[in-house]
Structures are given as structure tokens and as C-alpha cells.
Design an enzyme around this catalytic site. Structure first.
Site, PDB file in Angstrom:
ATOM      1  N   LYS A 430      23.243  36.807  36.627  1.00  0.00           N
ATOM      2  CA  LYS A 430      21.969  37.571  35.886  1.00  0.00           C
ATOM      3  C   LYS A 430      21.643  38.506  37.224  1.00  0.00           C
ATOM      4  O   LYS A 430      21.281  39.699  36.937  1.00  0.00           O
ATOM      5  CB  LYS A 430      20.880  36.807  35.698  1.00  0.00           C
ATOM      6  N   THR A 432      23.305  39.770  39.414  1.00  0.00           N
ATOM      7  CA  THR A 432      24.471  40.830  39.756  1.00  0.00           C
ATOM      8  C   THR A 432      24.392  41.796  38.648  1.00  0.00           C
ATOM      9  O   THR A 432      24.651  43.114  38.892  1.00  0.00           O
ATOM     10  CB  THR A 432      25.840  39.892  39.533  1.00  0.00           C
ATOM     11  N   ARG A 454      13.322  37.807  42.447  1.00  0.00           N
ATOM     12  CA  ARG A 454      12.789  36.762  42.931  1.00  0.00           C
ATOM     13  C   ARG A 454      13.519  36.828  44.290  1.00  0.00           C
ATOM     14  O   ARG A 454      14.526  37.085  44.673  1.00  0.00           O
ATOM     15  CB  ARG A 454      12.953  35.632  42.344  1.00  0.00           C
ATOM     16  N   LYS A 465      24.082  26.389  45.608  1.00  0.00           N
ATOM     17  CA  LYS A 465      24.162  27.464  45.032  1.00  0.00           C
ATOM     18  C   LYS A 465      24.437  28.799  45.816  1.00  0.00           C
ATOM     19  O   LYS A 465      25.145  29.698  45.149  1.00  0.00           O
ATOM     20  CB  LYS A 465      22.811  27.769  44.215  1.00  0.00           C
ATOM     21  N   ALA A 684      12.970  28.653  37.887  1.00  0.00           N
ATOM     22  CA  ALA A 684      12.850  28.697  36.291  1.00  0.00           C
ATOM     23  C   ALA A 684      12.569  27.141  35.585  1.00  0.00           C
ATOM     24  O   ALA A 684      12.227  27.188  34.560  1.00  0.00           O
ATOM     25  CB  ALA A 684      13.615  29.522  35.728  1.00  0.00           C
ATOM     26  N   PHE A 715      17.603  31.278  34.944  1.00  0.00           N
ATOM     27  CA  PHE A 715      18.481  30.723  34.066  1.00  0.00           C
ATOM     28  C   PHE A 715      18.465  31.118  32.706  1.00  0.00           C
ATOM     29  O   PHE A 715      18.555  32.227  32.240  1.00  0.00           O
ATOM     30  CB  PHE A 715      17.750  29.144  34.029  1.00  0.00           C
ATOM     31  N   PHE A 803      34.893  38.527  34.378  1.00  0.00           N
ATOM     32  CA  PHE A 803      35.513  38.002  35.807  1.00  0.00           C
ATOM     33  C   PHE A 803      37.167  38.376  35.509  1.00  0.00           C
ATOM     34  O   PHE A 803      37.485  38.676  34.535  1.00  0.00           O
ATOM     35  CB  PHE A 803      35.627  36.460  35.693  1.00  0.00           C
ATOM     36  N   TRP A 832      30.900  44.128  39.281  1.00  0.00           N
ATOM     37  CA  TRP A 832      31.258  43.049  40.318  1.00  0.00           C
ATOM     38  C   TRP A 832      32.307  43.643  41.071  1.00  0.00           C
ATOM     39  O   TRP A 832      32.270  43.584  42.233  1.00  0.00           O
ATOM     40  CB  TRP A 832      31.580  41.540  39.969  1.00  0.00           C
TER      41      TRP A 832
END
Length: 979
Positions: A430, A432, A454, A465, A684, A715, A803, A832
Site C-alpha cells: 500500500k 508503494t 505514517r 516486516k 491499524a 492493513f 510482481f 515498483w
């Protein structure tokens, strides 16, 4: 109004009089020293006829010339015009009032009065900075630089001695505030013919106006001799005369050819006092003479006026008054330009170029390969003023909240929320997508846009993560600064949170070990023989209904009531926090030291971003509101069941001090040089999961009505988006235009029955090879999240984060099923691997969706009972059959309702890995009962906080945390291993 001012100033407020005999306008003026032609003191008026001096009669104009009344009318016309223009500006901007600041070295009350009264009549404010007459160049420049950065000041003029008018001083002025037109930039624009883009010298302009309108001279073809003028005045005079078709020559008093040049001139302009050795007979009878001594700029009324009849004589006092009026006119123009700059405009943003590589390098290598713009340059590009930012290093800055007041009349831009489907433990990108979208909008479609993200907790950064700066060629840079300490906001939250926790246990200890009198005497100590309540103690007295301010007048009952909070330790909900994943702090015992006298209890640590202070920071809209919210935070109940707050503990002011800098959003940039706000970082799953209201509000003003602010909710849409709508939008009053729902083929395959996905473990072949059936089966989760979005009436655009292992068939299938499920559009994104260019299609889809009408609505009415609000979320959003409350949760709900907190929105603490409370239930679970194990109240933040199942508020570290790969190159000081 002072009696020394010209009568014309008094008459500016009067309606025009019927035609009559010409009036002579007089005002006393201080005596001046020196001067040619028989002395210079004792002048009576700034305009009009002079007193006879030294037996010599003098005329201010030729017998056939125009009267001083004509000159007065010019001044009135300029001021009236300025007043009318300002009134028109204020119709649309009622609070706007331009401010002229004058730096004055020396005592010149006459000029102060002239400036003050003209400004007052025109309707603008004026301030005088009065410095000693012997002030140095450095002191003058220091004052100039201060005013340059003062956004309340729209114009700056100098009244200093001539010897201080150096290039260094003049060019210290900001050209946009140089209402006297003395800087090189303003002079250069005038010479180039761009008078409409610059400020023209009021003195030079007054000369032209007086010659044309007062004396009635046609300047075309006239021979003009400017004598004794210097610097900016000389340049401006020559330029303006040449624009009028005059043949202009400028010489100094000591020039050898002075006499012959004076004989040839039709008009002589005196730029400085005439030396006594120059005889008046050098000036031919009938020549028009105008005195605009350069000393006007210093506020000194010049001397050396000619003492002879000329074809037309305009004294320096005439120039002074008209130039002062024209300066006011320049001030109004400055204010108009300033207002225009505050209005929406397309940024002149210098975007950074990308050179994507294949294969795509690591995130930190990409970040290091791009050199960010200096943050002050970025701030200027997006319309922030120099005094609205506080720079941290080269690439970060805090933005002051004063910008909201400056831009309060500016229309907001479009508001876009990025949410997602239920993610894998790896995350679906999200952040990205958010970065890729704004890079596409601004760097490729030339649309003002801002990302609001955030701040990441360092718990996950060093845990499992990794960072949260985006990834690939859609990142916030420098990514290591983003992911680590940033500007210290989370540290400030940790300090404030733990200060409050310490205050709670300390108060219980002291109340348990002291009498009422001893406790009271320590809470309200005798200082220098005086006992006084602090401000926050007076507030507590008022809350208790004790209307006294003298500590000595309280009764024993009132002393006990005031001094004792009687906190029930079993009701304490305020926990200590740490910004590190540490599972062994989930349950601890505190107070086991000997000094704590046997008082101990079980407690726990939460992750710092789960602190209510983080939620307060994210939801507040001003410093005053934050202080009020901090004071309202409920930390426990007393033994009679009443809430105990931070205000009761007397710690609110101290918490606000610790948070005073954290409230300012942090400005950074993307890889392509577009702006990003990074501010607040509540999780979240265990908090409301959105960046700050303040960052969004400032960004919406900065982008302007046609711009876009893209913010991200944590999330899946069932968690972060639901809280964004029901909590954040209620607090902010903002209405979103579009939701971007992020999906990946990988996550959809997991929801379709694919093998489990575990961080740190290679993906199974089902995720790296085409599998249409898994994708089709997993789209049920995407369809459910689209339906959740539709509950709020906002159009949704699905962004498929592609991807390298995804196939065209899989991509096309997802987009087709998303549109069938009700998405406005569904677009594959490649940011990306190539940056903003890879999200241009998404940007276009978002722009189109934002043009449609949003029918935004909340999911529930906050006035319904707490249990009903929980049930609505469980059934409508998660798909649960019903909820099940534990006895503890029910008791808490009853207590909060009794305490008056039943009308707050709900912030569910639930796993992000499933729509249900069970992380292993993928897809769209049905017919489950949602267990509510506990309920907490974040009263300062403004929500009730149910815990679903076994939800933990302190994450743990995995077997192999990310910190194994993080290191520092001690030679280059570069961080390695962040991703």
C-alpha cells in the site's frame, strides 16, 4: 491626527468640496540646516506656498502653472485608489490587511506621522522599527533579514542615513517586499521594461506624476537634466523619463559642464541638495525645477532649494508627500501579489529523474542512488514560506501549523485513501502504491499531489516486516532516515506516555503513605512564604466544585477531596510503552524495590505506537486541541467508579511540552522529488491505523483545489479503512473522494487456498507460477473488500500491484473480476520497477473517479449503544454472525457507558491477517462469532477500543529478526541491510 501634518492628510477623509478659490495647504515642519540662497529653516508647509524668508518672496509655481491644490488632489487620488483596491481584495479575503514595516535609524517624527496617517487612511497597517542614529550596517541588515522572513509583513522600506545605503544593505531586502524599488532585481525589471512585475521607486514616480499632472508638462522631447542623484533613484529617474520620450542626462554637482548643461535643460531635477558654490543664475529663467533630494529616503527633509522664480518649481516636500502615497500604492500591489500567490497554482516543481535498472536493485541501493533535493528548496516549490518550516538536516523538515491559518481561505484538493485487501504477512505494497500514485500525478501528469504516510515503528523495522518507506522505484527518501528516528516524534510519545505512567503509580504510593494534611502541603507547597495553586490545580478545584483560589481557605473535607485521587489499582488501563518488539514485557510486576514500601502490581508494556498519545497526535487539529485531548485521557477509575484523567494527575501541561514539536508534520520527498508528509504512526490492528489529520489538512491546502492528497490506511479495508471513515473522518470533518484498493496476485492466491505465506521463508511454487484457479477463487476477498468500501458510498479504484512473477492472464482476470464486483476501475501498476511512469494509468483512473460525486456516509450513528456499534462493524464489515462479550468486556462497557463515554466511535483491535478473529481463516469466513475479550477507552483520542480474541498490544521478535542484516559501515557511516 497631529497638527504638524499637512492639511491634505486631514482632508483625505472628507468628501470632495465644491469648486472654490485655490486652497494653500500648510503644515509646520522642523527647521533644516544649511542650504543655498539664504538659509533653509522655518518652512511652514509640505505643499503650497512658503513663508517669505530672509525678505525674499518665493513662489512654488509659475504664474501660469497649476496650484498646489492640484498636487493635493493627486495625493488624494492615489490614496483613494489604493483604498478602493484594498477594499476589493478584502471582500474575498476579509481578514487580509497588508502590513508595511519601516526601519528607521534616527528620530524623524514627521515622516512617521506622514506614513502612519496615509497608511491608516488607505486601510493598511504600518510598523516602525526605530534604531539608534549610529546603527551599523550589520544591525540594519539584521533587522531587514528578520522582516524578510516575517510572513505578516508585506512591504519593507528604509529610512536611514545616505551613507548606509550600500549595495549590501539594499540587496538584503527581499525584492517582493521592496516597495521602494531599490533592489537590483526590481531595478533590473524596470530597465528591462517589466514595470508591471516590479516595484518602481515612489520618489521617481512622484517626480513624473508631479511634472505631468501638477505642472502640466508634456515630457515627450523635453531635455531633462538630473543633477546630484545617486544609485537606485538615479537609475529609476533615467528609465522613467526615457519611457516618456525625454532626452535625459544625469550628472553630479561637480561636473565641469554643469553650467552649460543647466542652460540647455528644459527641466532640472535636483537629486541632492545644491552646494552653496553653485550660483542659481546657472539655471535659466523659465526652466522647470523639481527638488527630490535623495535624503528623502532617509526621512530627512532636504535643504538647498532654489531661491528664485522658475517656470515651475516643485519643492522636495511635494515629492515627499506624493512619494509616501505612492509607496502605499506599492504596498497594496504587494498585498495583491501576496494574495495571488496564496491561491491555488500549479507547482513549479523540479522533479528528480529516474533511471530504472533491471533487475531492480535493493530498496536501500535505489534510495542511495538518488540525491534528494534540499528540503528548503522543496518547501519553497510547494508554497511553504521560510518561517513555516524547521529544518532537520538536509532532507527533513517540520512544518509549522501556522500555514493552516495563512491558507484557511484556500479550497481543499481531492482526498484519496489507499487501503488494501486482507494481506499476507509480507504486506501487499500500500505504501508503494501510494508513492507510485503521487509520483505519477506530479512528475508525469503535472498535477499537484501530496502523499501522507505514517511514521514506521522501529519494532517491525528490526523485527519481521522491515521498513515502510515504499519499495523499488516508489519510495520516500532517504529511506534510512524515514525508517529510523526521523525527527524523534515516537521518542516524544514514549517519553510523554511513560511520564504519565510514572505519575499514576507515584500518586498511589504517596496517597498510601501520607496523611491528608501532609499530602496537601506537598502538593501545594509554601514557596518564599506564599502558598499558591498552579493553573492545573485550579482547574481540578473547579471540576470538584470548590470555588476557592486561596489554599489556606479549604476545609479539611475539601483538602482531602482535592489531595486524594483514590485510584483503584485494578482499574488502571494506562500502560508503559517501548518502541521495540519485546514479548517479555507483555506481563510484568512493578514496584518490587524496597523504596516502594511493598506497593507492587502487575502491569505490562505496549508497543509505543499503540499509546493513546499516538492516537491523540494523529487525530488532533491544533495545539490547543491536543492539550485538551491529553488532559481528557482516562488512565483509571477511582474507588467510587469515577474516571481519573491526566488533568487530575496534574501532568497535562508537561505532556504538551513534550509533544509540542511532535505535533508538526514531517516533510520529506519521493524518489522523483514530489512532497510527502510523514506524521503519526498508529498501528491499524491495535490502534486506528492512519496518519495525522493535521498532515492531511495542510497537504489539502497546499495542493489547491485541483490537486490530490493521497493518504494510506493500515492493513485491509476491513481494518484501516473502516477506522479511517468512522474515526478519522469524524474527527477531521474531511470527506474522501476516492478509495484506491490495493491487491496482489500473491495475496489472492493465498485467499484462494494457496499454501501459507511466512515471512523469511521462500514462497511455494503456487505463488511463482501461473495458477488461474487460485486467483479466481481468491478474488472473493477482493470482492468483499470492494463491498466494504461501497458501504461508505465512496467510489473505489482497484490497483493491482504487479510482481515480476505475475502473468498477463492473472492480471487481466483480477481486473475483470474487480470491475464486475463494482469497482469504478481496476488498473495494473508497475511503479515498483519503473517509478511513477508505471502508475500513470492508475493516476488517470483516480482523477476520473474523483470527478464523480461521492455519497459518503458513516457506517453507524455514534449515539447508539457501544454493543450495537461493535455488532454493526462485526456483521457489516467482517461478515460475522454475531459477537460474544466476555464478562470483563461487558463490565467495561457498562462502566464506560455510566461514565458518559457511550457516544464515542469504535476502534476494533483485531488481527489483520483475516476478516475474522482467526489469522488462519483466509478468503471470506462466514457464520463466525466474534469474541470481544476486553474493552478499553481512549477518551483523549476519542474512541472505545474493543480487543478481539487474543489480540496482543506488544509484538514479539521472530526466530530470525531483521536486525541480523542491519549494520553500519563505520567508514562511510552508511546504514546497510534495511529493506
Amino acid at each position: 491626527m497631529g497638527t504638524r501634518l499637512p492639511l491634505v492628510l486631514r482632508q483625505l477623509r472628507r468628501p470632495p468640496q465644491p469648486p472654490g478659490p485655490p486652497r494653500r495647504l500648510r503644515v509646520p515642519c522642523r527647521a533644516s540646516s544649511g542650504g543655498g540662497g539664504g538659509g533653509g529653516g522655518g518652512r511652514e508647509g509640505l505643499l503650497g506656498q512658503r513663508r517669505p524668508q530672509d525678505g525674499q518672496a518665493r513662489s512654488s509655481c509659475s504664474p501660469g502653472g497649476r496650484t498646489p491644490a492640484a498636487r493635493d488632489s493627486i495625493v488624494r487620488e492615489v490614496i483613494q485608489n489604493s483604498k478602493e483596491v484594498l477594499s476589493l481584495l478584502q471582500e474575498k479575503n476579509p481578514a487580509f490587511k497588508p502590513v508595511l514595516s519601516i526601519i528607521q535609524a534616527g528620530d524623524d517624527n514627521l515622516m512617521q506621522e506622514i506614513n502612519q496617517n496615509l497608511a491608516e487612511e488607505a486601510g493598511l497597517n504600518i510598523t516602525h522599527i526605530c534604531l539608534p542614529p549610529d546603527s551599523s550596517e550589520a544591525e540594519i541588515i539584521d533587522e531587514i533579514l528578520k522582516i524578510n522572513e516575517d510572513t505578516r509583513v508585506h512591504g519593507l522600506a528604509l529610512q536611514i542615513s545616505e551613507n548606509l545605503f550600500s549595495n549590501k544593505v539594499l540587496n538584503a531586502l527581499k525584492p517582493e517586499k521592496d516597495v521602494d524599488g531599490v533592489t537590483d532585481i526590481n531595478l533590473g525589471k524596470l530597465v528591462r521594461g517589466d514595470a508591471h512585475e516590479c516595484f518602481v521607486s515612489p520618489v521617481a514616480k512622484a517626480v513624473i506624476e508631479l511634472l505631468e499632472k501638477s505642472v502640466g508638462v508634456n515630457l515627450d522631447g523635453k531635455k531633462i537634466l538630473v543633477v546630484g542623484a545617486h544609485g537606485s533613484l538615479e537609475a529609476a529617474l533615467q528609465c522613467l523619463f526615457q519611457r516618456k520620450g525625454s532626452m535625459t542626462m544625469s550628472i553630479q554637482w561637480k561636473t565641469r559642464q554643469l553650467q552649460s548643461k543647466l542652460h540647455e535643460a528644459d527641466i532640472v531635477v535636483l537629486g541632492s541638495p545644491k552646494p552653496e558654490e553653485i550660483p542659481l543664475t546657472w539655471i535659466q529663467p523659465g526652466t522647470t525645477v523639481l527638488n527630490c533630494s535623495h535624503d528623502f529616503l532617509s526621512g530627512k527633509v532636504g535643504c538647498g532649494s532654489p531661491r528664485i522664480h522658475f517656470g515651475g518649481l516643485i519643492e522636495e516636500d511635494d515629492v515627499i508627500l506624493l512619494a509616501a502615497a505612492l509607496r502605499i500604492q506599492n504596498m497594496v500591489s504587494s498585498g495583491r501579489r501576496w494574495l495571488r500567490e496564496q491561491q491555488h497554482r500549479r507547482w513549479r516543481l523540479h522533479c528528480l529523474k529516474l533511471q530504472p535498472l533491471s533487475p531492480v536493485p535493493s530498496d536501500i541501493e535505489i534510495s542511495r542512488g538518488q540525491t534528494p533535493k534540499a528540503v528548503d528548496v522543496l518547501a519553497k516549490e510547494i508554497g511553504l514560506l521560510a518561517d513555516e518550516i524547521e529544518i532537520y538536516g538536509k532532507s527533513k523538515a517540520k512544518v509549522r501549523l501556522s500555514v493552516l491559518e495563512r491558507l484557511k481561505d484556500q479550497a481543499d484538493g481531492k482526498y484519496v485513501l489507499v487501503a488494501g485487501i486482507t494481506p499476507t504477512p509480507l504486506g501487499e505494497g500500500k505504501s508503494t502504491v501510494t508513492i507510485g500514485l503521487v509520483q505519477a500525478l506530479t512528475a508525469h501528469l503535472n498535477v499537484n499531489s501530496f502523499a501522507c504516510l505514517r511514521q514506521p515503528s522501529q519494532g517491525p523495522t528490526f523485527g519481521v516486516k522491515g521498513g515502510a518507506a515504499g519499495g523499488g522505484y516508489a519510495q520516500v527518501i532517504p529511506m534510512e532516515e524515514f525508517n529510523l528516528h526521523l525527527t524523534g516524534d515516537i521518542h516524544a510519545i514514549t517519553a510523554a506516555n511513560n511520564l504519565l505512567a510514572a505519575a499514576i503509580d507515584t500518586r498511589i504510593l504517596h496517597e498510601n503513605t501520607q496523611t491528608d494534611k501532609a499530602l496537601y502541603n506537598r502538593l501545594v507547597p509554601l514557596v518564599n512564604g506564599v502558598r499558591e495553586f498552579s493553573e492545573i490545580q485550579l482547574a481540578r478545584l473547579k471540576k470538584l466544585g470548590i470555588n476557592k483560589t486561596d489554599p489556606s481557605t479549604l476545609t479539611e473535607e475539601e483538602v482531602s477531596k482535592f489531595a486524594r485521587l483514590d485510584i483503584d489499582p485494578s482499574t488502571i488501563t494506562w500502560q508503559r510503552v517501548l518502541d521495540t518488539n519485546d514479548r517479555f514485557l507483555r506481563k510484568i510486576t512493578i514496584g518490587q524495590g524496597n523504596a516502594e514500601k511493598g506497593y507492587y502490581r502487575q502491569a505490562q508494556f505496549d508497543i509505543a505506537v499503540a499509546s493513546e498519545i499516538m492516537a491523540v497526535l494523529a487525530l488532533t487539529d491544533s495545539l490547543a486541541d491536543m492539550k485538551a485531548r491529553l488532559g481528557r485521557m482516562v488512565v483509571a477509575s477511582d474507588k467510587s467508579g469515577q474516571p481519573v484523567t491526566a488533568d487530575d494527575l496534574g501532568v497535562t501541561g508537561a505532556l504538551t511540552v513534550l509533544m509540542k514539536d511532535a505535533i508538526k508534520p514531517n516533510l520529506m520527498q519521493t524518489l522523483e522529488g514530489t512532497p510527502v508528509f510523514v506524521h503519526a504512526g498508529p498501528f491499524a490492528n491495535i490502534a486506528h491505523g492512519n496518519s495525522s489529520v493535521l498532515a492531511d489538512k495542510i497537504a489539502l491546502k497546499l495542493v489547491g483545489e485541483e490537486g490530490f492528497v493521497v493518504t494510506e490506511a493500515g492493513f485491509g479495508a476491513d481494518i484501516g479503512m473502516e477506522k479511517f471513515f468512522n474515526i478519522k473522518c469524524r474527527a477531521s470533518g474531511l470527506v474522501p473522494n476516492v478509495v484506491v484498493l490495493v491487491a496482489t496476485v500473491r495475496a489472492l492466491k493465498m485467499h484462494g487456498g494457496g499454501p501459507s505465506v511466512t515471512a523469511g521463508v521462500p514462497l511455494k511454487k503456487e505463488y511463482t507460477e501461473e495458477n488461474i484457479q487460485l486467483v479466481a477463487d481468491g478474488c472473493c476477498n477482493l470482492q468483499k473488500q470492494i463491498q466494504i468500501t461501497q458501504l461508505f458510498g465512496v467510489p473505489v479504484v482497484v490497483a493491482l500491484n504487479v510482481f515480476k512473477t505475475d502473468t498477463r492472464a492473472e492480471i487481466d482476470l483480477v481486473c475483470e473480476l474487480a470491475k464486475r464486483a463494482g469497482a469504478f476501475d481496476a488498473v495494473p501498476c508497475y511503479h515498483w520497477s519503473v517509478g511513477g511512469k508505471g502508475s500513470v494509468d492508475l493516476a488517470r483512473a483516480v482523477r476520473e473517479a474523483a470527478s464523480k460525486r461521492s455519497r459518503f456516509q458513516f457506517l453507524y450513528d455514534v449515539q447508539v449503544p457501544i454493543v450495537d456499534k461493535i455488532r454493526t462493524i462485526a456483521q457489516a464489515v467482517y461478515g460475522a454472525k454475531d459477537i460474544e462479550l466476555s464478562p470483563e468486556a461487558q463490565a467495561k462497557i457498562d462502566r464506560y457507558t455510566q461514565q458518559g463515554f457511550g457516544n464515542l466511535p469504535i476502534c476494533m483491535a483485531k488481527t489483520h491477517l483475516s476478516l475474522s478473529h482467526q489469522p488462519d481463516k483466509k478468503g471470506v469466513p462466514r457464520d463466525f462469532i466474534l469474541p470481544i475479550s476486553d474493552v478499553r477507552a481512549s477518551i483523549g483520542a476519542g474512541f472505545i477500543y474493543p480487543l478481539v480474541g487474543t489480540m496482543s498490544t506488544m509484538p514479539g521478535l521472530p526466530t530470525r529478526p531483521c536486525f541480523y542484516d542491519i549494520d553500519l559501515d563505520t567508514e562511510t557511516e552508511q546504514v546497510k541491510g534495511l529493506f
